[in-house]
Design a protein around this motif. Structure first.
Motif, PDB file in Angstrom:
ATOM      1  N   ALA B  19       0.857  -1.189   0.000  1.00 33.28           N
ATOM      2  CA  ALA B  19       0.000   0.000   0.000  1.00 33.28           C
ATOM      3  C   ALA B  19       0.890   1.234   0.000  1.00 33.28           C
ATOM      4  O   ALA B  19       1.807   1.337   0.817  1.00 33.28           O
ATOM      5  CB  ALA B  19      -0.899   0.011   1.233  1.00 33.28           C
ATOM      6  N   THR B  20       0.598   2.160  -0.898  1.00 32.75           N
ATOM      7  CA  THR B  20       1.354   3.401  -0.961  1.00 32.75           C
ATOM      8  C   THR B  20       0.411   4.584  -0.779  1.00 32.75           C
ATOM      9  O   THR B  20      -0.614   4.684  -1.461  1.00 32.75           O
ATOM     10  CB  THR B  20       2.080   3.546  -2.311  1.00 32.75           C
ATOM     11  N   MET B  21       0.774   5.458   0.158  1.00 36.46           N
ATOM     12  CA  MET B  21      -0.002   6.661   0.415  1.00 36.46           C
ATOM     13  C   MET B  21       0.907   7.865   0.245  1.00 36.46           C
ATOM     14  O   MET B  21       2.071   7.819   0.633  1.00 36.46           O
ATOM     15  CB  MET B  21      -0.559   6.633   1.838  1.00 36.46           C
ATOM     16  N   ASN B  22       0.362   8.930  -0.307  1.00 38.31           N
ATOM     17  CA  ASN B  22       1.154  10.123  -0.586  1.00 38.31           C
ATOM     18  C   ASN B  22       0.633  11.317   0.192  1.00 38.31           C
ATOM     19  O   ASN B  22      -0.555  11.414   0.493  1.00 38.31           O
ATOM     20  CB  ASN B  22       1.106  10.431  -2.082  1.00 38.31           C
ATOM     21  N   CYS B  23       1.548  12.215   0.484  1.00 42.29           N
ATOM     22  CA  CYS B  23       1.223  13.394   1.277  1.00 42.29           C
ATOM     23  C   CYS B  23       1.947  14.592   0.680  1.00 42.29           C
ATOM     24  O   CYS B  23       3.138  14.493   0.352  1.00 42.29           O
ATOM     25  CB  CYS B  23       1.675  13.152   2.722  1.00 42.29           C
TER      26      CYS B  23
END
Lengths: 115, 113
Positions: B19-23
Motif C-alpha cells: 500500500a502506498t499513500m502520498n502526502c
C-alpha cells in the motif's frame, strides 16, 4: 498511567451548555497539545502548553474555547455555550520535553455531541 | 487550517499487497510524521522523518521525503488485514515554535483478507 488518558470518552450535551474535557498526560511530559477532529475540518490544532510558558492559543476557533493546565500536569479544555458545530472528537497529545523531532503521544479522545 | 493533502483518500487492497499513500504540504518543515488511527479515536505514531533525511524504514514501513516537491510517501509492504486503519501525515513547521502538528486529511486503508 502508561499513556495519555482523557475523560469523559463520550459527552452528549445540549446546545448552549458548557462542557469540560479532561486530559491526563504521561508523567514527565512537559508539552501538551489539544487537537480537534471533525468531519468537515479534519484534524486541527487548538492549543499548546509547554512548561510554565504562556500557552499558544492560536488554534482556538472562538473565545468560547479556553484551556488550562494546572501544575504542568492535568489539562482541561472548556467550551462555553456549546454549538452544534462544536461536535467533534477532541484529542489530547503530550510530548517529552520542548525539543523538536519527538513524537506526540495521543489519548483516546473525547467524542463530543452537541444536540 | 490544514496544510497537508493526502492521496488517495481511500485505498482498498488484498492482503499481501503493498500500500502506498502520498502526502503533500505547503510550507518549509522541520520534520514530517506519519500516524495511524483506528476507529476514529487515538492516533498512534508510526515514523518520523527529518527534513534532511530522504528515506527511512521501520519494519514493513518505508517513508520517503522530497523537500523540493514538498511531498512524502508511506509504503506498507506485505499488508495484513490488521493494517486496516486511517493514516495521516503531519508536519512540524520549520518556523513553528512548540512543535504543533499540521495534519493532512488522511488516507483510509482497507486490507481485505
Amino acid at each position: 498511567g502508561a499513556g495519555v488518558s482523557q475523560s469523559p470518552s463520550n459527552k452528549v450535551t445540549e446546545k448552549g451548555k458548557d462542557v469540560e474535557l479532561r486530559c491526563d498526560p504521561i508523567s514527565g511530559h512537559t508539552a501538551l497539545y489539544w487537537y480537534r477532529q471533525s468531519l468537515g475540518q479534519g484534524l486541527e490544532f487548538l492549543i499548546y502548553f509547554q512548561g510554565n510558558s504562556a500557552p499558544d492559543k492560536s488554534g482556538l476557533p472562538s473565545d468560547r474555547f479556553s484551556a488550562e493546565r494546572t501544575g504542568g500536569s492535568v489539562s482541561t479544555l472548556t467550551i462555553q455555550r456549546t454549538q452544534q458545530e462544536d461536535s467533534a472528537v477532541y484529542l489530547c497529545a503530550t510530548r517529552k520535553g520542548g525539543g523538536r523531532a519527538n513524537e506526540q503521544f495521543f489519548g483516546p479522545g473525547t467524542r463530543l455531541t452537541v444536540l | 487550517s490544514q496544510q497537508g493533502e493526502e492521496d488517495p483518500q481511500a485505498l482498498s487492497i488484498q492482503e499481501g499487497e503493498n500500500a502506498t499513500m502520498n502526502c503533500s504540504y505547503k510550507t518549509s518543515i522541520n520534520n514530517l510524521q506519519w500516524y495511524r488511527q483506528n476507529s476514529g479515536r487515538g492516533l498512534v505514531h508510526l515514523i518520523l522523518i527529518r527534513s534532511n533525511e530522504r528515506e527511512k524504514h521501520s519494519g514493513r514501513l518505508r517513508v520517503t521525503l522530497d523537500t523540493s516537491k514538498k511531498s512524502s510517501s508511506l509504503l506498507i509492504t506485505a499488508s495484513r488485514a490488521a493494517d486496516t486503519a486511517s493514516y495521516f501525515c503531519a508536519t512540524e513547521g520549520l518556523y513553528n515554535q512548540g512543535g504543533k502538528l499540521i495534519f493532512g486529511q488522511g488516507t483510509e486503508l482497507s486490507v481485505k483478507p
